[in-house]
Design a protein around this motif. Sequence first.
Motif, short mmCIF file in Angstrom:
data_model
loop_
_atom_site.label_atom_id
_atom_site.label_comp_id
_atom_site.label_asym_id
_atom_site.label_seq_id
_atom_site.Cartn_x
_atom_site.Cartn_y
_atom_site.Cartn_z
N ARG A 70 29.79 -5.32 -9.99
CA ARG A 70 28.50 -6.00 -10.13
C ARG A 70 28.66 -7.25 -10.99
N VAL B 85 31.37 4.76 -2.95
CA VAL B 85 30.81 3.57 -3.60
C VAL B 85 29.30 3.73 -3.71
N TRP B 86 28.66 4.16 -2.63
CA TRP B 86 27.21 4.36 -2.61
C TRP B 86 26.81 5.34 -3.71
N GLY C 183 32.49 -2.22 -2.05
CA GLY C 183 31.11 -2.52 -1.70
C GLY C 183 30.83 -2.12 -0.27
N ASN D 27 14.00 -0.45 -9.67
CA ASN D 27 15.26 -1.19 -9.58
C ASN D 27 15.01 -2.68 -9.80
N TYR E 28 25.23 -1.76 -1.61
CA TYR E 28 25.67 -1.10 -2.83
C TYR E 28 27.06 -1.59 -3.20
N LEU E 29 27.25 -1.85 -4.49
CA LEU E 29 28.54 -2.29 -5.01
C LEU E 29 29.05 -1.28 -6.01
N ASP E 30 30.37 -1.12 -6.04
CA ASP E 30 30.96 -0.31 -7.10
C ASP E 30 30.48 -0.92 -8.42
N PRO E 31 30.05 -0.09 -9.37
CA PRO E 31 29.50 -0.63 -10.63
C PRO E 31 30.42 -1.63 -11.33
N ALA F 188 23.01 2.49 -11.03
CA ALA F 188 21.88 1.55 -10.95
C ALA F 188 20.53 2.24 -11.02
N ARG G 2 28.46 6.27 -6.51
CA ARG G 2 28.69 5.73 -7.85
C ARG G 2 27.64 4.67 -8.19
N SER G 3 27.35 3.81 -7.23
CA SER G 3 26.39 2.75 -7.46
C SER G 3 24.98 3.30 -7.67
#
Length: 155
Positions: free
Chosen positions: A87, A22-23, A68, A115, A81-84, A30, A25-26
Motif C-alpha cells: 500500500r 492477498v485478499w 495485488g 473504509n 486489494y493490495l498486500d498491506p 484495512a 491479508r488486505s
Amino acid sequence: MTRDDVVLRRAEDSDARPAADVWLRSFAAALPTVRCAHAEAEVRDWFARVLVPRYETWVAVSGNSVVGVMVLNGEELKQLYLDPTWRGRGLGDRFMALAKAQQPDGLMLWTFQVNTSAHRFYERHGFIEVKRTDGARNDEREPDVRYVWQPSPAR
C-alpha cells in the motif's frame, strides 16, 4: 522490489490461492472492525471456482509473489486489494489506470463506509459517491457506499 518490478497480468488458475491470500491479508489489515463473512477456506474456494475462471481477474506480481488483485465484471470493479506491505507505493494507481482502460465508458463499485482510506483513494481517482446503504444486502452486513466514475466528456 520497486513499483517498476511489478507486472500486472490476467490471473491464471494457479494464481487463485495467492490472490485469495492477498485478499485475506488486505481485508484483515484495512478493515479490522469488519467481520469477514466467510472462512479462509471459503474465500480461497471462491477465488478458485468463481473469481479467477469467471471474471476479469488481474494480479500484480513481484518476483514470484502475487502482491495485488483486481476483479472486474464489466463496469463493476468488484475487488481491489493490495498486500498491506504494498500500500502507498503506486500499485493501486496502476490498477486503477488499468480498470479505466478496460472500461473507458465508466466504472462503479461498492466499499464499506468505515473504509475511509478507500474513499480517499477512489475520490482521488474521480469517483463520486452516489449512494449509502445500511449494508443489509452485503454478506458482512456492513454499511456501504456506492461510487461511480464517468470519463470526462471530450471537448
